[in-house]
Design an enzyme around this catalytic site. Structure first.
Site, PDB file in Angstrom:
ATOM      1  N   ASP A 218       0.803  -1.238   0.000  1.00  0.00           N
ATOM      2  CA  ASP A 218       0.000   0.000   0.000  1.00  0.00           C
ATOM      3  C   ASP A 218       0.827   1.275   0.000  1.00  0.00           C
ATOM      4  OD1 ASP A 218      -2.219  -1.533   0.121  1.00  0.00           O
ATOM      5  OD2 ASP A 218      -2.486  -1.367   2.283  1.00  0.00           O
ATOM      6  N   ASN A 589      23.069   9.241 -17.614  1.00  0.00           N
ATOM      7  CA  ASN A 589      24.415   9.828 -17.635  1.00  0.00           C
ATOM      8  C   ASN A 589      24.418  11.352 -17.541  1.00  0.00           C
ATOM      9  OD1 ASN A 589      23.256  10.157 -20.123  1.00  0.00           O
ATOM     10  ND2 ASN A 589      25.129   9.834 -21.283  1.00  0.00           N
TER      11      ASN A 589
END
Ligand code: ADP
Length: 836
Positions: A218, A589
């Site tokens: 949950d 990157n």
């Protein structure tokens, strides 16, 4: 230390990864590792003193001793190093079959009948990554709620000499854990007075070391962004909603989808964003405008009027109105059918949401949290609080367990008191931000008065750059919907800067982007062309299309483009507008940000592929698979992928490859395979980034492994290539894309307003902070001006100068036991090496 682990409460995907990580890290730290089966119930029942159990255990112990001798000889022969006996003992304790065949009676040479607290070894937890639920079992224990039950539990732990406990479960389980620890000194006194434990045992067990991990689908725990199992549950929900979407569209139907979440609307909210729902019902924020039925129908009617063919309403099972009357899916269905005449169906997703195969994040998160849990236990002192291991954005955190539990309880209490504002505040700022985001994306402005005043409205250019990445389209959808709601004009620049120069620009519509959340690739078209192809012409197009702001979604190129545009401000007034870059690249990157859109989708694709490859490798018993990943000169995907699939070795451009390294690695694999129980070898994975070495290519590496493996192992290679872009974006990438995109819009609006405040007779001058990149750094979202960013970039290698995940490559190899199999003793390992 002797550490026991148990899983409790509702099961969730990723619990096995947590157990695996804790067992392995504990062993690496020189601890003896145990698991408690069936949660607290197993702790209460303990190990019965049955003759059979003892006999088999004694036999196993003998077997282990015999094995140990063989193992020691093997390691000596292969590595010419004397192995650490204690480590070796732990390493060889398991036989790799524990609890894997679905019975809890007799497993792999050890009987488990009547035994709930079981010693485990290194190989017992191998392959646990890909299994959903919890292999050590979970239960709801009434007895543990009683003082007698907890006394029995303490006695059973002490009898086995266990002094530390890791509990993985929801708030109920963690409350139980905290009560257990606080009562511990009293229980010890009583056990001693009743002569159940000796003086020596009292001395040795004065305090119980305890740490909690949150396993719950949950995502209902305070002080942590994600709980173990929530990402997988969300993934299952979104898969279902994606399927429902296509049938809803085909028949022009409405669907009311009920998802789990009794007290917490996280799943419904995130599914609402990621699944493109029209309306959601969550417990924390009941509908405010009454009667809500009218409000919902009006909203959905507006969508239909525009030409929308499908309607999706998501309702959390615990949803209610502001008087706490439950809102049920069937009732919503009747309203939609009767009032709007829609052909409406109800789908209750039920237990399918609990999981099955964990997604990448539910492997990485529990693994890193497991490392932290063991660290916390090693450092625990009698006075330190009991910690819960959480995560904030990208940082693994330790928070006082009771504080988190109390805050979680407070949400429930606030809802009971109908104080929903308080409930929302207690859920934390990200939850409120997501809710705000859902409204911005799903609902339309009712009238012009809700929009920004005309002079603040902007013409926003949106473009994609670099390779496609999951979440690019979702982020664009969020930006477009927000623009329309606020009265801005969203302008799609197709095919990047090349498209701009070809006038390939058009205005996007509310309905036009409706299905974009689920679409992979780039709807706008993307390429690597930089504005430097003709910066003057780019400036004149900015002017011609009267752009007031620019949102670029993409990888390293987008950062580079932003830098060029910012530098262009010296010459071209058209660039004096706010411009932002939202990182989206599977390589992750972009400097300074720890997370880019698309990397989660890509890791999921990698995990799917590697699970299949590993299965094939394991079926052949003795095969090493070298899996090559994309990523350019950035080893993020290879490293995190290796962590997520339990690879034995990982090669990255950052660490490079050398002959010495390869010699060690071959030695490690040889030792490892020769220590496998005959006929039970495991398939093993080696993950290699495409640019890890120009000389030792995937093909060279594979041939070398075939040559060196001899009779011990065989090798094959697989290149994942563009499949890593991943098809359908993961729900986390979709939701994060939406959230970050809306932040970008707010940033653009802010800087646009600042610019408007400058005197009109002067040329407007946008400051350096108005050309910025949105980044995630540790636990926060941070804006970095592109000029600042460039200081942290390695422009030649197209990556950041430093990356947080580089040490994870060490962790991957340690979790495969490389140092130990090479005879390195625990005390000789660099200190804190397992720390990230
Ligand atoms: P979850 O951990 O998923 O919230 P539960 O609330 O059912 O699930 O709790 C799991 C188990 O934790 C319970 O069956 C019980 O054994 C133990 N537990 C929960 N609350 C307490 C408590 N207040 N005192 C002692 N044990 C508890």
């Amino acid at each position: 230390m002797k550490i026991a682990i148990l899983t409790s409460g509702g099961d969730s995907a990723g619990m096995n990864a947590a157990v695996r990580s804790i067992v392995k890290c504990g062993i690496l730290k020189g601890c003896e590792m145990w698991v408690v089966r069936e949660g607290y119930e197993g702790l209460v029942r303990g190990n019965q003193e049955e003759a059979e159990g003892k006999r088999v255990n004694a036999e196993s112990a003998l077997e282990v001793e015999r094995d140990l001798e063989v193992a020691e000889q093997t390691i000596l022969k292969q590595t010419h190093t004397q192995p650490d006996k204690n480590l070796l003992h732990n390493l060889r304790f398991g036989d790799g079959d524990l609890l894997r065949d679905g019975t809890s009676e007799y497993v792999g040479g050890r009987t488990l009948k009547g035994r709930y607290i079981v010693r485990v070894g290194w190989d017992d937890v191998r392959g646990w990554f890909s299994e959903g639920g919890t292999l050590i079992g979970t239960a709801r224990s009434k007895t543990f709620r009683t003082p007698e039950g907890r006394e029995a539990a303490a006695f059973n732990l002490i009898r086995e000499g266990i002094d530390a406990l890791v509990v993985c479960g929801g708030d109920g389980s963690l409350t139980g854990a905290d009560i257990f620890r606080s009562e511990w000194p009293e229980i010890i006194k009583k056990l001693h007075a009743d002569k159940k434990i000796t003086d020596a045992q009292v001395q040795a067990h004065m305090h119980l070391k305890l740490v909690g991990l949150v396993g719950s689908i949950d995502n209902d725990m305070s002080l942590t962004d994600l709980t173990i199992g929530a990402p997988t549950a969300l993934q299952r929900i979104c898969e279902s909603i994606d399927n429902i979407n296509s049938t809803a569209y085909s028949h022009s139907r409405a669907f009311v989808v009920e998802v789990m979440g009794r007290d917490c609307g996280w799943l419904a909210l995130l599914a609402g964003i990621a699944g493109g729902a029209d309306f959601i019902f969550i417990p924390e924020r009941p509908p405010v405008t009454m009667p809500w039925e009218d409000n919902m129908c009006a909203e959905i009617h507006r969508h239909r009027e525009l030409g929308k063919r499908k309607t999706i309403v998501i309702v959390a099972e615990g949803a209610h109105d502001k008087d706490l009357n439950p809102i049920r899916a069937e009732y919503i269905k009747d309203i939609l059918s009767d009032r709007l005449g829609l052909d409406t169906r109800v789908t209750t997703l039920g237990h399918t949401q609990r999981g099955g195969r964990p997604c990448a994040w539910d492997r990485i998160l529990p693994t890193l949290q497991g490392v932290e849990a063991v660290e916390a236990l090693m450092e625990a002192q009698p006075g330190t609080p009991t910690y819960m291991i959480g995560v904030q954005e990208n940082k693994i955190t330790r928070v006082p367990l009771m504080e988190a539990v109390e805050m979680t309880r407070a949400v429930g209490n606030a809802m009971q008191k109908k104080d929903f504002k308080e409930a929302l505040t207690l859920r934390g700022p990200e939850f409120a931000e997501m809710l705000h985001g859902f409204r911005a994306i799903a609902s339309m402005a009712h009238s012009d008065t809700e929009k920004k005043p005309p002079k603040l409205r902007m013409r926003v250019g949106i473009l994609h750059m670099g390779a496609p990445a999951g979440g690019m389209n979702g982020a664009t959808k969020a930006a477009v919907r927000y623009c329309i709601k606020q009265g801005h004009t969203p302008l799609a620049i197709h095919n990047g800067f090349r498209g701009l120069l070809d006038d390939n620009i058009d205005e996007l519509s509310w309905l036009g982007v409706d299905a974009w959340m689920v679409r992979g690739g780039s709807e706008l078209g993307t390429n690597r062309t930089l504005p430097s192809i003709d910066i003057g012409a780019v400036a004149s197009k900015f002017q011609e299309f009267r752009l007031d702001a620019l949102l670029m979604i993409g990888g390293f190129e987008a950062f580079n483009a932003l830098l060029l545009l910012d530098e262009g401000r010296k010459h071209y007034p058209a660039f004096h507008i706010p411009m932002v870059h939202l990182p989206a690249t599977i390589s992750n990157n972009v400097p300074m940000t720890e997370y880019s859109l698309g990397s989660d989708t890509s890791l999921n694709a990698l995990v799917d592929a590697c699970d299949a490859i590993k299965q094939s490798a394991s079926a052949s018993r003795d095969r090493v698979f070298v899996v090559e990943t994309q990523g350019g000169k950035c080893g993020y995907i290879a490293t995190m992928g290796a962590l997520a699939v339990g690879a034995s070795l990982v090669y990255t451009p950052e660490n490079g490859m050398s002959l010495d390294m390869l010699r060690e690695d071959v030695k490690f694999l040889k030792t490892r395979y020769s220590l496998d129980v005959p006929g039970k070898s495991e398939g093993r994975l080696v993950i290699k980034n495409e640019a890890a070495s120009g000389v030792y290519t995937t093909s060279v590496l594979t041939k070398m492994l075939i040559e060196e493996g001899g009779a011990l192992f065989d090798a094959r290679s697989a290149s994942l290539g563009h499949t890593l872009q991943g098809g359908t974006p993961s729900p986390l990438d979709r939701a994060r894309g939406a959230r970050l995109s809306l932040r970008c819009m707010a940033y653009l609006e802010h800087h646009h307003e600042l610019l408007l405040k400058q005197p009109a007779h002067k040329t407007r001058n946008a400051g350096p902070e108005s050309a910025a990149v949105i980044t995630i750094q540790a636990s926060s979202v941070t804006w970095v001006p592109v000029q600042e960013m460039v200081k942290h970039a390695d422009m030649e290698k197209r990556r950041g100068k430093s990356s947080w995940w580089v040490p994870i490559a060490n962790l991957v190899e340690q979790l495969a036991g490389k140092p130990q199999f090479l005879g390195v003793k625990a005390e000789d390992l660099p200190k804190g090496n397992l720390q990230i």
